[in-house]
Design a protein around this motif. Structure first.
Motif, short mmCIF file in Angstrom:
data_model
loop_
_atom_site.label_atom_id
_atom_site.label_comp_id
_atom_site.label_asym_id
_atom_site.label_seq_id
_atom_site.Cartn_x
_atom_site.Cartn_y
_atom_site.Cartn_z
N ILE A 65 0.83 -1.20 0.00
CA ILE A 65 0.00 0.00 0.00
C ILE A 65 0.87 1.26 0.00
N SER A 66 1.99 1.20 0.68
CA SER A 66 2.91 2.34 0.70
C SER A 66 3.36 2.68 -0.72
N GLU A 67 3.71 1.67 -1.47
CA GLU A 67 4.13 1.87 -2.86
C GLU A 67 2.97 2.39 -3.71
N LYS A 78 -5.89 -1.93 -7.52
CA LYS A 78 -4.99 -2.69 -6.65
C LYS A 78 -5.35 -2.50 -5.18
N VAL A 79 -5.65 -1.26 -4.81
CA VAL A 79 -6.02 -0.97 -3.43
C VAL A 79 -7.32 -1.67 -3.07
N LEU A 119 -0.33 6.64 -6.41
CA LEU A 119 -1.60 7.37 -6.44
C LEU A 119 -1.36 8.87 -6.34
N LYS A 120 -0.50 9.27 -5.43
CA LYS A 120 -0.19 10.70 -5.28
C LYS A 120 0.41 11.26 -6.57
N LYS A 121 1.32 10.51 -7.16
CA LYS A 121 1.96 10.96 -8.40
C LYS A 121 0.94 11.05 -9.53
N GLY A 122 0.12 10.03 -9.68
CA GLY A 122 -0.91 10.06 -10.73
C GLY A 122 -1.89 11.20 -10.52
N PHE A 123 -2.27 11.42 -9.28
CA PHE A 123 -3.23 12.49 -8.97
C PHE A 123 -2.64 13.86 -9.28
N ASP A 160 -6.94 8.33 3.89
CA ASP A 160 -7.27 7.06 4.54
C ASP A 160 -6.11 6.07 4.46
N LEU A 161 -5.45 6.03 3.32
CA LEU A 161 -4.30 5.14 3.18
C LEU A 161 -3.16 5.56 4.10
#
Length: 87
Positions: free
Chosen positions: A13-15, A38-39, A20-24, A80-81
């Motif tokens: 999940i860390s990866e 995946k999440v 997710l942050k980068k894509g966002f 949340d993650l």
């Protein structure tokens, strides 16, 4: 055994959180959808049903076009993650 599974989950999940942050931030919603998928799968297997539902909702919006784009929902999943990783 359960602690080992949690450790593996948190590592994965860390990866994915990083992705997710980068894509966002880059408005790469294909990446957002892939990470959400995946999440959704990983959190469902671990019993994190709220995470699973939120990720599923994001996947449905950004992969399948079901509903309007919702950046706040992505930000909620990120938060949340982060909380789950610090738990």
């Amino acid at each position: 055994m359960m602690e080992e599974l949690k450790a593996i989950f948190k590592e994965e999940i860390s990866e994915e959180l990083s992705n997710l942050k980068k894509g966002f931030t880059q408005h790469d919603y294909e990446v957002v959808a892939k990470v959400a998928h995946k999440v959704k799968s990983a959190s469902g297997m671990m019993g994190y049903m709220d995470l699973m539902k939120k990720a599923e909702q994001i996947e449905n919006i950004y992969r399948h076009g079901e509903g309007e784009r919702d950046d706040a929902l992505i930000q909620d999943l990120i938060a949340d993650l982060e909380m789950t990783l610090n738990d």
